[in-house]
Scaffold this motif. Sequence first.
Motif, PDB file in Angstrom:
ATOM      1  N   ARG A  60       0.827  -1.203   0.000  1.00  0.00           N
ATOM      2  CA  ARG A  60       0.000   0.000   0.000  1.00  0.00           C
ATOM      3  C   ARG A  60       0.867   1.261   0.000  1.00  0.00           C
ATOM      4  O   ARG A  60       1.838   1.349   0.725  1.00  0.00           O
ATOM      5  N   THR A  61       0.442   2.232  -0.774  1.00  0.00           N
ATOM      6  CA  THR A  61       1.108   3.534  -0.825  1.00  0.00           C
ATOM      7  C   THR A  61       0.361   4.520   0.074  1.00  0.00           C
ATOM      8  O   THR A  61      -0.734   4.212   0.574  1.00  0.00           O
ATOM      9  N   GLY A  62       0.935   5.699   0.223  1.00  0.00           N
ATOM     10  CA  GLY A  62       0.248   6.749   0.982  1.00  0.00           C
ATOM     11  C   GLY A  62      -1.082   7.105   0.352  1.00  0.00           C
ATOM     12  O   GLY A  62      -2.078   7.347   1.048  1.00  0.00           O
ATOM     13  N   PHE A  63      -1.126   7.138  -0.987  1.00  0.00           N
ATOM     14  CA  PHE A  63      -2.372   7.422  -1.694  1.00  0.00           C
ATOM     15  C   PHE A  63      -3.435   6.374  -1.368  1.00  0.00           C
ATOM     16  O   PHE A  63      -4.588   6.709  -1.103  1.00  0.00           O
ATOM     17  N   ARG A  64      -3.032   5.125  -1.339  1.00  0.00           N
ATOM     18  CA  ARG A  64      -3.968   4.032  -1.033  1.00  0.00           C
ATOM     19  C   ARG A  64      -4.544   4.179   0.377  1.00  0.00           C
ATOM     20  O   ARG A  64      -5.745   4.007   0.586  1.00  0.00           O
ATOM     21  N   TYR A  65      -3.681   4.509   1.337  1.00  0.00           N
ATOM     22  CA  TYR A  65      -4.164   4.710   2.707  1.00  0.00           C
ATOM     23  C   TYR A  65      -5.113   5.895   2.785  1.00  0.00           C
ATOM     24  O   TYR A  65      -6.160   5.822   3.442  1.00  0.00           O
ATOM     25  N   ALA A  66      -4.748   6.994   2.128  1.00  0.00           N
ATOM     26  CA  ALA A  66      -5.606   8.183   2.161  1.00  0.00           C
ATOM     27  C   ALA A  66      -6.981   7.876   1.568  1.00  0.00           C
ATOM     28  O   ALA A  66      -8.006   8.291   2.113  1.00  0.00           O
ATOM     29  N   CYS A  67      -7.019   7.128   0.474  1.00  0.00           N
ATOM     30  CA  CYS A  67      -8.290   6.733  -0.146  1.00  0.00           C
ATOM     31  C   CYS A  67      -9.097   5.823   0.769  1.00  0.00           C
ATOM     32  O   CYS A  67     -10.299   6.020   0.963  1.00  0.00           O
ATOM     33  N   ALA A  68      -8.445   4.818   1.319  1.00  0.00           N
ATOM     34  CA  ALA A  68      -9.138   3.822   2.140  1.00  0.00           C
ATOM     35  C   ALA A  68      -9.743   4.437   3.393  1.00  0.00           C
ATOM     36  O   ALA A  68     -10.822   4.022   3.830  1.00  0.00           O
ATOM     37  N   ILE A  69      -9.077   5.406   3.953  1.00  0.00           N
ATOM     38  CA  ILE A  69      -9.536   6.003   5.203  1.00  0.00           C
ATOM     39  C   ILE A  69     -10.474   7.184   4.947  1.00  0.00           C
ATOM     40  O   ILE A  69     -11.148   7.649   5.840  1.00  0.00           O
ATOM     41  N   GLY A  70     -10.501   7.653   3.725  1.00  0.00           N
ATOM     42  CA  GLY A  70     -11.376   8.770   3.389  1.00  0.00           C
ATOM     43  C   GLY A  70     -10.768  10.128   3.658  1.00  0.00           C
ATOM     44  O   GLY A  70     -11.496  11.086   3.916  1.00  0.00           O
ATOM     45  N   ASN A  71      -9.441  10.216   3.599  1.00  0.00           N
ATOM     46  CA  ASN A  71      -8.758  11.501   3.796  1.00  0.00           C
ATOM     47  C   ASN A  71      -8.819  12.283   2.485  1.00  0.00           C
ATOM     48  O   ASN A  71      -7.850  12.368   1.742  1.00  0.00           O
ATOM     49  N   SER A  72      -9.976  12.863   2.215  1.00  0.00           N
ATOM     50  CA  SER A  72     -10.221  13.494   0.919  1.00  0.00           C
ATOM     51  C   SER A  72      -9.294  14.681   0.646  1.00  0.00           C
ATOM     52  O   SER A  72      -8.951  14.938  -0.511  1.00  0.00           O
ATOM     53  N   SER A  73      -8.873  15.380   1.679  1.00  0.00           N
ATOM     54  CA  SER A  73      -7.964  16.517   1.457  1.00  0.00           C
ATOM     55  C   SER A  73      -6.613  16.030   0.950  1.00  0.00           C
ATOM     56  O   SER A  73      -6.028  16.641   0.053  1.00  0.00           O
ATOM     57  N   ILE A  74      -6.140  14.908   1.456  1.00  0.00           N
ATOM     58  CA  ILE A  74      -4.874  14.335   1.000  1.00  0.00           C
ATOM     59  C   ILE A  74      -5.039  13.800  -0.423  1.00  0.00           C
ATOM     60  O   ILE A  74      -4.187  14.035  -1.285  1.00  0.00           O
TER      61      ILE A  74
END
Length: 82
Positions: A62-76
């Motif tokens: 998993r990349t940082g982008f994948r984590y941000a997507c999975a958790i719903g960090n829409s700003s990231i």
Amino acid sequence: PLHSVSVVQSLVNQGADVNWRNVSDINWTPFISASQRNHIDTVTFLLSINIINVNLMDYFGRTGFRYACAIGNSSIVAVLLE
């Protein structure tokens, strides 16, 4: 806190490797950690460093982008899609 942008800036100014991996844990980079924890200022700062590799993956692929997507960090996610 360790993930505050001022701490990360200070570490980078002292020569810290922005692509360092925490091999004693799950191989997270500073970018993955900041993305997963929704630290937008830290992510933005790390992205401003031309040597950052946003495609590095942890032990689970998993990349940082994948984590941000999975958790719903829409700003990231929005910053990464720019």
